[in-house]
Motif scaffolding. Structure first.
Motif, mmCIF file in Angstrom:
data_model
loop_
_atom_site.group_PDB
_atom_site.id
_atom_site.type_symbol
_atom_site.label_atom_id
_atom_site.label_comp_id
_atom_site.label_asym_id
_atom_site.label_seq_id
_atom_site.Cartn_x
_atom_site.Cartn_y
_atom_site.Cartn_z
ATOM 1 N N LEU A 1 0.832 -1.203 0.000
ATOM 2 C CA LEU A 1 0.000 0.000 0.000
ATOM 3 C C LEU A 1 0.871 1.259 0.000
ATOM 4 O O LEU A 1 0.547 2.252 -0.656
ATOM 5 N N GLY A 2 1.982 1.213 0.719
ATOM 6 C CA GLY A 2 2.921 2.341 0.727
ATOM 7 C C GLY A 2 3.495 2.573 -0.665
ATOM 8 O O GLY A 2 3.633 3.708 -1.114
ATOM 9 N N LYS B 1 0.959 4.271 -2.710
ATOM 10 C CA LYS B 1 0.877 5.687 -2.318
ATOM 11 C C LYS B 1 2.032 6.473 -2.948
ATOM 12 O O LYS B 1 1.867 7.612 -3.370
ATOM 13 N N THR C 1 -4.568 0.847 -11.217
ATOM 14 C CA THR C 1 -3.970 2.187 -11.281
ATOM 15 C C THR C 1 -3.285 2.421 -12.630
ATOM 16 O O THR C 1 -2.580 3.419 -12.801
ATOM 17 N N TYR D 1 4.851 1.241 6.029
ATOM 18 C CA TYR D 1 4.112 2.067 5.060
ATOM 19 C C TYR D 1 4.907 3.351 4.757
ATOM 20 O O TYR D 1 5.167 3.673 3.607
ATOM 21 N N ILE E 1 7.349 4.573 1.238
ATOM 22 C CA ILE E 1 7.225 5.838 0.498
ATOM 23 C C ILE E 1 8.590 6.538 0.450
ATOM 24 O O ILE E 1 9.037 6.995 -0.599
ATOM 25 N N PHE F 1 -0.338 10.340 6.438
ATOM 26 C CA PHE F 1 0.354 10.252 5.144
ATOM 27 C C PHE F 1 -0.477 10.828 3.994
ATOM 28 O O PHE F 1 -0.056 10.768 2.849
ATOM 29 N N ASP F 2 -1.664 11.342 4.333
ATOM 30 C CA ASP F 2 -2.553 11.829 3.270
ATOM 31 C C ASP F 2 -1.843 12.806 2.332
ATOM 32 O O ASP F 2 -1.995 12.745 1.126
ATOM 33 N N ASN F 3 -1.080 13.712 2.916
ATOM 34 C CA ASN F 3 -0.412 14.725 2.090
ATOM 35 C C ASN F 3 1.100 14.559 2.078
ATOM 36 O O ASN F 3 1.846 15.524 1.961
ATOM 37 N N ILE G 1 5.709 13.384 -2.314
ATOM 38 C CA ILE G 1 6.088 12.345 -3.279
ATOM 39 C C ILE G 1 7.106 12.960 -4.237
ATOM 40 O O ILE G 1 6.844 13.996 -4.853
#
Lengths: 269, 379, 185
Positions: free
Chosen positions: B15-16, B19, B47, B148, B152, B185-187, B190
């Motif tokens: 999942l990370g 993301k 995706t 997670y 990222i 981790f929503d924002n 990246i």
């Protein structure tokens, strides 16, 4: 455009030995590329180690030169992640069917749209003349000082058995034939295998009393027979011969197309 | 309200990765890492990404590098025996400066060892497993939530520094489920690799600007940046070259960037080190037991602290040196025969006692083991 | 169980009884109820036919422990797992037994022992012993009342195929009722 537009002229000359016929494969490729007007921006050439694997770095394409034998594994990632890109893989015989044998049969099984051009010179040239899985019995190599005792691979039979949808063999003597089948291999959709019999005077010829490059090419002329001729020959007559021609020309769903067809509809946007 | 869910470690990794923007995964089945691949096989088509199960571990690594060369964010998961096989193309990625993330959910080795048995045997291999002087960024989380987050981070560092990043995990955490809330981790930032900022005719892919980081144009970019990517020593154009100058430049460049930006890469956690006489050095799952040991020993009046590297390579030597400056003893607890202890010893001053605690029988190091070791060593 | 800030649970049986799944479902429910939860399981040769186990640690504080050491609640669905793990339980720990498989109940304080023929109930009333693990969840919750039965049911349904919703609901409820019977007695 001319075929010269597909090379990086200032990088020349090639590193290959005098009398090496890998250059003939390259030359034919450039002419076919020019004829097909290959879009060099949208073409990726993958190659690896050995003499055949190094030549593509002199070509003006996107060139990914990787670890020994792994070109098809990398190429699978290239093609699957960008199905719109044309992918061509240049390999030597050791690269393709010894260390890379597993990748070769699986790329063929998947029928991923990649053209594999395999230069078969029966020897490991770059590393100093060790025997290859294609070295015929009796011939000498640094690691077969008493002559090769193992049976050789038939690369085309291997490709056929693994599911390659285009399989052809040609050689550097019959260059018109080579030109024709290379064009067919490059325009085939699916996994295409083109095996080209080449010659290595430095490592193979010298050890086998054929140091003269011309003699080596003449040997290729003498041991190759066309499919039509081969059909009329007995098993005994074909014993030391290599058949050239197109052995498989078939269609089967191509991997990236199946992927899109089966999984494309899952895409959420 | 914060939303908690029960996630498995390997699931958190997948999942990370999603993301972080993973677009391509290729791998080969191996316990205890397979869940990462299974989840990405299910999710990537949704995706617009691609997944393929390759014929072997070597091919899995090759395929992701091939996709990364095309500009995709890529990952391959594996474990010990597979990590052995990844080394070949891992070295290629380091040499050719291709970003990619390799997940190694460690199991007991060497060789087949034990597929579901937890061990920390690959800590040195993660850095030194390949031939030549090769850079490596290795992250080592200790909880499902941290898996997670560090997944990222692994992608971000790979893209930022154009180099492979290893995410090391323990079987214990990979297969563990924990309640986690991922709202924070929503924002999350990246990072994507940079595209060349010079015209194609002036472009030399392996001649970085003053940042020291190459800007490799994805192949078939439609803008005329065509070049060679090559695992041999190379010129600034990627052409094979064996001149002393080019050999030196290639080896220096790929290694120097990790050294130069180590302070950006380093991550570590300290617990009550300020006044500690005794510091426990532990990473991965063992650090949780160490944390519990600190809690219990503190409650009993002992001045004990914890230093936990999250980035084990580059090794956070300066932060560790600072943390242990006033300590009298460091206990290095590892589920192997003693690996990171060598780095700790390198840093330790002469009057600091460095004590090993090594358990490699397949059981995990528990707080009681650590407490007992400290008591014995302090006698 | 007041003496521990972290409660330890072990779900044990033989491979195929679904004890790992039941531990995951219970962990899901605890998560929903705001606890910190760590769930683990044993794998490998042990898990195929031999003894199998799923474990949970939960509490209000951060959980540093990586595995259960002394269970406060032990579910044993086989004689082998009962014999093997009963010695691990905490001083006030309870043992929940499937008396269908466990003929020789452990010799512990009767107040700490809860037994019912869970597999037999599943076979007789639900037509399949595959529901034993869910029945056991209801039974555990009936005895301990650790979570709300409604949350537990939601967690069960989230982890089983839709065509088995009704049977699993019944199994969970039936297990809960079986516990109530013990209390009356």
């Amino acid at each position: 455009m001319s075929y010269l537009d597909y090379i990086k002229e200032k990088q020349f000359p090639l590193f290959t030995c005098a009398g090496c016929t890998h250059g003939t494969v390259t030359n034919t490729f450039l002419r076919v590329a020019d004829e097909l007007k290959l879009d060099k921006e949208n073409t990726v050439i993958v190659c690896a180690i050995g003499c055949a694997g190094r030549i593509p770095t002199f070509l003006d394409f996107n060139v990914l030169r990787v670890t020994h034998g792994r070109a098809l594994a990398f190429a699978t990632g290239v093609k699957l992640s960008r199905p719109d890109v044309k992918v061509i893989v240049f390999m030597g015989d050791g690269d393709a069917v010894a260390i890379g044998g597993n990748h070769f049969i699986h790329a063929a099984r998947r029928n991923i749209d990649i053209t594999a051009i395999i230069s078969h010179n029966e020897i490991y040239g770059m590393t100093g003349g060790q025997y290859a899985p294609t070295t015929l019995q009796g011939f000498k190599a640094t690691t077969a000082p008493y002559g090769m005792i193992e049976p050789a691979f038939d690369v085309c039979e291997l490709a056929k058995g693994a599911g390659s949808t285009y399989v052809a063999r040609s050689d550097v003597y019959h260059i018109n034939h080579l030109h024709k089948v290379m064009k067919n291999a490059l325009t085939h959709k699916g996994f295409s295998t083109l095996e080209v019999i080449t010659s290595c005077p430095t490592q193979f010829g010298r050890r086998n009393k054929m140091a003269d490059p011309i003699k080596l090419v003449e040997r290729i002329r003498d041991i190759t027979v066309t499919q039509t001729a081969a059909e009329k020959m007995s098993v005994e007559e074909l014993k030391d011969k290599i058949v050239i021609g197109e052995f498989v020309k078939t269609e089967r769903p191509e991997l990236t197309e199946i992927y899109e067809e089966k999984l494309g509809k899952l895409r959420k946007n | 309200m914060a939303k908690y869910e029960l996630l498995q470690g390997n699931q958190a990794c997948a999942l990370g990765a999603l993301k972080a923007g993973v677009e391509f995964c290729a791998g080969y089945p191996i316990t205890p890492a397979s869940e990462v691949m299974e989840i990405l096989a299910e999710k990537l088509p949704e995706t617009g990404g691609r997944f393929i199960q390759m014929e072997d571990e070597i091919a899995g690594m090759g395929a992701i590098i091939g996709a990364s060369v095309m500009g995709k964010k890529v990952l391959t998961p594996t474990s010990g025996p597979g990590f052995d096989l990844k080394q070949e193309n891992l070295a290629f990625a380091a040499m050719a400066e291709i970003p990619c993330v390799v997940v190694n959910v460690q199991r007991s080795g060497p060789s087949t060892g034990g597929a579901t048995i937890s061990a920390q045997g690959d800590l040195m291999q993660a850095k030194y497993g390949t031939s030549g002087d090769s850079p490596r960024i290795v992250l080592y989380p200790n909880s499902v939530k941290e898996i997670y987050g560090t997944t990222i981070t692994a992608f971000n560092l790979a893209e930022k520094y154009m180099t492979p990043v290893i995410l090391l995990m323990d079987e214990t955490i990979g297969h563990m489920r924990e309640n986690v809330c991922l709202d924070e981790f929503d924002n999350v930032e990246i990072i994507n690799r940079k595209f060349p900022d010079v015209a194609p005719e002036n472009y030399h892919p392996y001649e970085p600007d003053e940042t020291g980081i190459v800007k490799l144009a994805p192949f078939a970019n439609g803008k005329g940046y065509r070049y060679v990517i090559n695992g041999m020593h190379h010129t600034i154009d990627g052409m094979p070259s064996l001149t002393p100058e080019n050999i030196y430049k290639t080896i220096s460049r790929i290694n120097d960037k990790v050294e130069r930006y180590k302070e950006d890469i380093w991550q570590w956690e300290e617990q009550q080190t300020e006044d500690a006489d005794i510091i426990i050095f532990a990473a991965g799952c063992v650090s949780r037991s160490a944390s519990e040991a600190v809690k219990q020993l503190r409650a009993a009046g002992h001045k004990v602290g914890l230093f936990r590297p999250i980035s084990i390579w580059p090794f956070p030597d300066e932060p560790l040196a600072k943390a242990i400056k006033n300590a009298k003893m460091v206990l290095v607890a590892e589920m192997n025969r003693g690996q990171l202890i060598h780095k700790v010893k390198e840093i330790a001053t002469d009057n600091l006692k460095v004590v090993p605690l090594n358990i490699y029988d397949g059981t995990v190091i528990m707080p009681e083991h650590i407490i007992q070791s400290i008591k014995e060593a302090a006698k | 169980m007041e003496h521990n800030t972290v409660t330890q649970m072990r779900f044990s049986g033989f491979g195929g009884q679904g004890v790992v799944l039941s531990s995951i479902i219970f962990a899901d429910t605890l998560t929903k109820q705001g606890y910190n939860v760590v769930q683990t399981q044993s794998y490998g040769i042990e898990a195929r036919g031999g003894a199998s186990r799923g474990e949970i640690l939960f509490g209000k504080e951060e959980i540093n422990y990586l595995k259960v050491v002394s269970p406060d609640i032990l579910l044993a669905l086989s004689q082998e797992s009962c014999d093997k793990y009963v010695k691990d339980i905490s001083p006030e720990g309870i043992v929940i037994c499937d008396s269908f498989y466990i003929e020789k109940l452990p010799e512990i304080n009767k107040k700490q022992l809860f037994a019912a023929p869970l597999t037999k109930i599943a076979l007789d009333e639900l037509g399949n012993d595959l529901f034993t693990n869910i029945l056991a969840l209801g039974f555990i919750n009936g005895i301990t009342n650790l979570v709300s039965q409604k949350n537990l049911e939601e967690a069960v349904l989230a982890r089983v195929p839709e065509r088995y919703y009704e049977a699993n609901r019944k199994a969970l409820q039936r297990g809960y009722e079986e516990a109530a019977k013990l209390k009356v007695n």
